[in-house]
Design an enzyme around this catalytic site. Structure first.
Site, PDB file in Angstrom:
ATOM      1  NE  ARG A  12       1.809   4.230  12.040  1.00 44.69           N
ATOM      2  CZ  ARG A  12       1.381   5.192  12.827  1.00 44.69           C
ATOM      3  NH1 ARG A  12       1.241   6.422  12.374  1.00 44.69           N
ATOM      4  NH2 ARG A  12       1.067   4.934  14.091  1.00 44.69           N
ATOM      5  CB  SER A  13       1.221   3.909   4.286  1.00 47.43           C
ATOM      6  OG  SER A  13       0.126   3.676   3.427  1.00 47.43           O
ATOM      7  N   PRO A  14      -0.486   1.193   5.736  1.00 43.83           N
ATOM      8  CG  PRO A  14      -2.579   1.033   6.749  1.00 43.83           C
ATOM      9  CD  PRO A  14      -1.316   1.823   6.779  1.00 43.83           C
ATOM     10  CB  SER A  16       2.343   2.192   1.329  1.00 41.43           C
ATOM     11  OG  SER A  16       2.179   3.573   1.137  1.00 41.43           O
ATOM     12  CE1 TYR A  17       2.917  -6.462   2.668  1.00 46.03           C
ATOM     13  CE2 TYR A  17       0.652  -6.415   3.475  1.00 46.03           C
ATOM     14  CZ  TYR A  17       1.770  -7.121   3.066  1.00 46.03           C
ATOM     15  OH  TYR A  17       1.742  -8.498   3.054  1.00 46.03           O
TER      16      TYR A  17
END
Length: 219
Positions: A12-14, A16-17
């Site tokens: 869910r973490s942008p 992280s992406y």
């Protein structure tokens, strides 16, 4: 000697992406093992997290992640649907979270195989690169998983048969993240030292180079 670092990651973490994409060439170019360790996002790990946060946070994160991705030339769009079932007006988080539970447990299953980084590299763009609306529908995930050598149907079946096994892996990751000295994602940990944020990858590799990290030979 191959050096290794942990990468605590949430679907869910942008950030992280963005970190995942930034890491690709680094991993190819260096003798390094990145052990991706999936955790649940704060919305699930910390009940009421968004209620206690500054109300400006959500708007700022949306602004900042979009420009960071643009600056780095990374394809980016917030997932449709959101992997967390949450009312973004009231910030209420549903007690039922089918999307993020499935994604995180699947990554935990890939972690058991020692291939969670490959799994996230295949799956995360389906959510985040803007090419798919309805990433949870049809065969989007199964085709992405297959491209990295995973049988999504088999993984799903294994998780349904013993969900507690994969929950234990996720909980262990969350405990180790805290033990390393942080709580958020993306966080990298090298020899007990945490590096929080997609903008700390340079610092991470600088530290590893001081411990002998080598570039891969071009021959």
């Amino acid at each position: 000697m191959t050096l290794a670092a942990d990468f605590f990651f949430s679907f869910r973490s942008p950030y992280s992406y963005i970190a995942l994409v930034k890491l690709r060439d680094r991993v190819k170019d260096h003798d390094v093992a990145i052990r991706l360790r999936p955790v649940y996002p704060m919305a699930v790990r910390v009940p009421g997290f968004f209620k206690r946060s500054n109300p400006l946070m959500v708007k700022y994160v949306a602004l900042d992640t979009t420009r960071v991705a643009q600056q780095a030339d990374i394809p980016f769009h917030f997932p449709r649907p959101d992997p967390i079932v949450q009312d973004m007006e009231s910030l209420d988080v549903s007690p039922e979270q089918p999307y993020i539970h499935r994604l995180t447990r699947l990554a935990a299953a890939a972690q058991l195989e020692g291939r969670s980084l490959a799994f996230a590299n295949a799956i995360a763009p389906v959510l985040w690169d803007g090419s798919v609306i309805g990433w949870n529908e049809g065969d989007h995930l199964s085709r992405a998983a297959a491209s990295a050598g995973f049988d999504l149907e088999a993984l799903d079946a294994a998780i349904v048969a013993a969900p507690e096994r994969y929950e234990a892996i996720i909980k262990g990751n969350e405990n180790d993240l805290g033990a390393a000295g942080h709580w958020g994602v993306p966080t990298f940990v090298f020899q007990g030292e945490p590096f929080f944020g997609q903008d700390r990858i340079d610092a991470l590799f600088w530290r590893m180079k001081s411990h002998g990290l080598q570039r891969m030979s071009s021959e």
